[in-house]
Design an enzyme around this catalytic site. Structure first.
Site, PDB file in Angstrom:
ATOM      1  N   ASP A  19      18.603  -4.737  -0.675  1.00  0.00           N
ATOM      2  CA  ASP A  19      17.189  -4.703  -1.010  1.00  0.00           C
ATOM      3  C   ASP A  19      16.512  -5.903  -0.331  1.00  0.00           C
ATOM      4  O   ASP A  19      17.168  -6.742   0.301  1.00  0.00           O
ATOM      5  CB  ASP A  19      16.992  -4.718  -2.539  1.00  0.00           C
TER       6      ASP A  19
HETATM    7  C1  NOJ Z   1      12.067  -3.856  -2.949  1.00  0.00           C
HETATM    8  C2  NOJ Z   1      12.344  -2.675  -3.840  1.00  0.00           C
HETATM    9  O1  NOJ Z   1      13.223  -3.053  -4.866  1.00  0.00           O
HETATM   10  C3  NOJ Z   1      12.919  -1.479  -3.121  1.00  0.00           C
HETATM   11  O2  NOJ Z   1      12.903  -0.393  -4.019  1.00  0.00           O
HETATM   12  C4  NOJ Z   1      12.152  -1.172  -1.876  1.00  0.00           C
HETATM   13  O3  NOJ Z   1      12.670  -0.029  -1.260  1.00  0.00           O
HETATM   14  C5  NOJ Z   1      12.227  -2.379  -0.971  1.00  0.00           C
HETATM   15  N1  NOJ Z   1      11.605  -3.519  -1.624  1.00  0.00           N
HETATM   16  C6  NOJ Z   1      11.540  -2.142   0.369  1.00  0.00           C
HETATM   17  O4  NOJ Z   1      10.177  -2.137   0.241  1.00  0.00           O
END
Ligand code: NOJ
Length: 766
Positions: free
Chosen positions: A291
């Protein structure tokens, strides 16, 4: 002679066997071709180029952390970047892809991803709303349309589905998933992956899914975002892991590791999770991305500096590092110092290149983006029509006293509330490419549906919130809430005067889009106070009060349930919000949605979920009782149980009929009910099947959802609804984590929601 004539069944089986063999030979062939291609390509790559493939950067339109990448364009040419997200649009993406394909040494295409969560340009309801449809065709179709729009804008990878089971509505990201049930969540997970990836990811309108967040993110302690997860293995396997596995079995090409720790080890560097479970036990062949800066954040979890945690992550099975560039900046040094091996780097690089191969990106990548499609396939009338349908199907009628709804298509309504004449709040959380200006407000929708037949009086009535802390934090990314300059009292007075002139009040209230989703946990999950004050004043007018609720999570609605005449839960419905709401308010569509996450009476009951254990001292629910598992100050029951949702009509269930009282081994049990539409409207009903296993080698949940059917019934019509139950519906993880069933008694329960079922008992022996 007769003996030599093959039966039709044998011929069919033989044809099937040839077809299966052919298909698996094809798959093997494809795998060999891919292997040859990727191996040859990698033989030409330098170490830096290989490490570059593990680097995913953002170009700015989806920032969910404090770090943003810089110098992206020049670094693409140097081969330092394998994938890009936060950019979309055919021309923009093509321009960046060109840098990789024409100007980098080996011309390796980039993979372009984005948070396409509930639609791309045409926005559908938030995922928790989509899950309330209990309609897998609609779910799959929503993902397919999203993929079609996303690919038209150059994207081939979406960070979805989010399949985290959540039993805690304080957690803002409950809005992004399918609620609390592992079996139901698995159905949605499969349908989403199918919708995104289609029959082949090389299809021009297909994308690769990225299943997130692996794993158990929804188990965050106290519902606080990014918080610790500590959980028994049985609970993990039984209740939280099934949807990830279902998505994998549906062919999902990639996984995203979660921010949280899992029993002490951050998911991003968790070898047990990313390798032992995901790859070895489950057989996952795709790649895992972290993430947003989650790798860097492992240092805050206390596992060492960036180099150390990057080593841990690579060894754990992480292949791509989102935004933080830990891999990019440290892996070469770690290789030189003998902390990682070249094989480990090669393995991650290979998985990323294989994903690009599976998407067909090596096949004329610079020609794959067709600017005509962007004009043709995005936000089309058909897509909007679908958005209206799925929104209508997602709404849940929580209360409808004395048939307040549907409204008459005549007379005067007072339309009030901060969300009533509002475009920007219709789309909900996680909308990167959706344009709020293209969404239909409730005010506009009502005009579209009933025209001048209904006299609509409007008053805003309240700001979303007057609470300075909640307002400042929720609206942090919007540079603050745009508030009406009038005092709360002036606004309420105007709304009350408006209500007095009307036959009925429709109050469109609840959470703004930014009150749920990432980084949006709440400790008080009521409708914000400013709006509750408005509702109280409206209720005092004595006019029928219809609440149209916007919410990214189950809210505590005890006051509303007591005082409103009707409550329609609309979640955040998306681009066609107003039209869909008006269709349902005025009876053009009879709502049939059912909630997939329990609505508590109070935050004190959280975590609350229907498939809980019994405890040794279960409370009967009747009267005061000492030494029972209960509260002194509140009932154990939720306000609205899992699977709950009303209709404008009523349904009557017969008792459950079983085809046999006892079974053995692999026999099939048939459980039947008849359902009758006893009201005046045609309607759909989600008939739900639960099973309880009262005696087993470990303590089991009081009941578990195993199947459902959605049936349509005309007024007065009766239908028989039958479920075939097999021993796979009886299986569970025992104390040794063996997934099996145990003989004995089972209670079959069929009903309209998890608390209201008819039961029958059966004996099943091995
Ligand atoms: C953080 C989030 O937790 C995740 O769900 C998302 O896909 C990513 N950022 C990318 O934006």
């Amino acid at each position: 002679m007769k003996n030599y004539i093959p039966s039709l069944r044998m011929v069919l089986l033989a044809v099937l066997a040839v077809a299966v063999n052919y298909a698996s030979a094809q798959t093997k062939n494809d795998a060999i071709k891919m292997n040859v291609f990727v191996t040859q390509l990698m033989s030409k790559m330098t170490l830096d180029e290989k490490i570059g493939q593990l680097n995913l950067v953002t170009m700015g339109r989806a920032i969910t952390g404090s770090v943003v990448n810089s110098g992206v364009e020049s670094r693409i040419k140097k081969g330092e970047i394998g994938g890009v997200f936060g950019i979309y649009g055919a021309a923009d993406v093509a321009k960046i892809q060109d840098l990789a394909v024409r100007e980098s040494r080996l011309h390796i295409p980039l993979i372009f991803g984005l948070d396409v969560i509930h639609g791309h340009r045409t926005i559908f309801p938030i995922p928790l709303g989509i899950s309330a449809t209990w309609d897998m065709d609609l779910v799959e179709q929503s993902a397919h349309i999203a993929a079609k729009e996303a690919t038209a804008e150059g994207l081939k990878w979406v960070f979805s589905p989010m399949v985290d089971i959540a039993r805690d509505p304080r957690w803002g990201r409950i809005s992004e998933g399918s609620g609390e049930d592992p079996w139901y969540g698995s159905q949605v997970a499969k349908a989403m992956v199918k919708g995104y990836q289609g029959s082949s990811m090389t299809n021009p309108d297909a994308v690769m899914a990225c299943v997130k967040h692996f794993a158990l993110y929804g188990g965050a302690e106290a519902g606080r975002e990014y918080n610790t997860v500590d959980m028994s293995l049985i609970r993990m396997y039984q209740d939280y892991l099934p949807p990830y596995k279902a998505a994998l079995d549906a062919g999902a090409g990639s996984f995203m590791s979660s921010f949280n720790t899992v029993n002490g080890m951050p998911a991003t560097v968790n070898k047990w999770l990313l390798t032992d479970l995901l790859r070895k036990q489950w057989g996952f062949k795709g790649f895992v991305v972290s993430d947003y800066t989650a790798l860097n954040e492992v240092t805050s979890h206390g596992l060492g500096d960036l180099q150390t945690v990057s080593v841990l992550a690579l060894k754990a099975g992480l292949d791509m590092d989102m935004v933080g560039e830990g891999f990019l900046t440290t892996l070469k040094k770690s290789l030189n110092e003998g902390k990682v091996t070249l094989q480990e780097i090669d393995m991650a690089c290979k998985r990323v290149l294989e994903a690009k191969y599976k998407l067909g990106l090596f096949n004329k990548p610079d020609k794959s983006i067709d600017p005509e499609r962007e004009k043709r396939d995005v936000l089309t009338d058909d897509n909007r029509k679908f958005a209206r349908t799925i929104a209508e199907h997602s709404f849940v009628l929580l209360k409808n006293q004395a048939q307040t709804l549907p409204l008459k298509k005549s007379g005067t309504i007072a339309l009030v509330g901060p969300l009533a004449n509002n475009h920007s709040e219709m789309l909900g959380t996680w909308v990167i490419a959706g344009d709020p200006e293209k969404s239909v407000s409730v005010m506009d929708g009502i005009k579209n549906v009933v025209g001048n037949n209904v006299n609509v009086l409007y008053a805003r009535g309240a700001n979303i919130t007057e609470d300075s802390l909640l307002g400042a934090r929720a609206f942090a990314l919007n540079n603050g809430q745009i508030k009406d300059k009038r005092s709360p009292k002036e606004m309420i007075d105007e709304a009350v005067e408006t209500a007095k002139k009307a036959d009925v009040v429709v109050a469109v209230v609840g959470e703004s889009a930014n009150m749920s989703g990432e980084s949006s946990s709440r400790s008080d999950i009521r409708i914000p106070e400013s709006q509750r004050d408005l509702l109280k004043a409206l209720a005092k007018t004595g006019k029928p009060l219809v609440i149209v609720l916007f919410n990214g999570r189950p809210l505590t609605l005890t006051w509303e349930d007591e005082h409103a005449s009707a409550i329609l839960d609309a979640w955040a419905p998306g681009t066609e919000a107003g039209n869909a709401i008006a269709d349902v308010l005025f009876g053009n569509y009879n709502p049939a949605g059912k909630i997939t996450a329990t609505f508590p009476r109070s935050v004190g009951q959280i975590p609350i979920y229907y498939n809980h254990k019994n405890t040794g001292r279960p409370y009967s629910g009747k009267g005061p009782a000492k030494f029972k598992s209960d509260y002194l100050d509140i009932s154990n029951d939720p306000l609205y149980p899992f699977g709950y949702g009303l209709s404008y009509t009523t349904f009557n269930y017969s008792d459950v009929k079983l085809n046999k009282p006892s079974l053995k081994g692999n026999e099939i049990l048939k459980a039947t009910v008849t359902v009758t539409n006893t009201g005046k409207y045609a309607g759909e009903e989600v008939v739900q099947l639960y099973i309880s296993d009262p005696v087993a080698s470990i303590s089991r949940s009081v009941k578990e959802l195993k199947n459902y059917q959605k049936v349509t019934l005309q007024p007065g019509e009766t239908k028989e609804v039958a479920f075939n139950i097999t021993t796979s519906d009886l299986k569970f993880y025992n104390n040794e984590l063996v997934y099996d069933w145990e003989p004995g008694q089972f209670i079959v329960q069929i009903g309209t929601n998890s608390s209201d079922t008819h039961t029958a008992s059966v004996q099943w022996s091995k």
